[in-house]
Design a protein around this motif. Structure first.
Motif: not given
Ligand SMILES: [Zn+2]
Length: 104
Positions: A77-92
């Motif tokens: 799911x693209x949203x699993x990968x978005x979640x991965x970025x969300x946990x790492x990118x300073x502003x989500x």
């Protein structure tokens, strides 16, 4: 898409950019290249680069990736990968998706 990072000089890029097997395209060193996956740590610049590459990954009607990306298989799911970025990118991940990753 497989992404590779050089442990010697920090070069990061697509595996397809490597013209001489096992040699870094930037520093030329042999043996320092390592495949990137979701388990490793990345700098802000690297995360931005990874996000830009993700933009080139085809997504199907079910919001799943149609090409391997950084070790995530087809069908993730693209949203699993978005979640991965969300946990790492300073502003989500919202900032990446809707604000072009503007951190100013
Ligand atoms: Zn290198």
């Amino acid at each position: 898409m497989r992404i590779v990072r050089c442990e010697r000089c920090g070069w990061i890029g697509r595996e397809t950019e490597i013209t001489i097997p096992d040699h870094c395209p930037d520093c030329g060193e042999y043996g320092g290249l390592k495949l990137c996956d979701g388990e490793q740590e990345y700098s802000i610049d690297e995360l931005r680069f990874l996000w830009e590459q993700f933009d080139d990954i085809p997504i199907n009607d079910a919001d799943e990736i149609d090409e391997e990306y950084m070790g995530w298989p087809v069908g993730t799911s693209r949203f699993d990968i978005w979640h991965w970025f969300d946990a790492r990118w300073p502003k989500g991940v919202y900032n990446l998706v809707y604000e072009e990753g503007d951190l100013s």
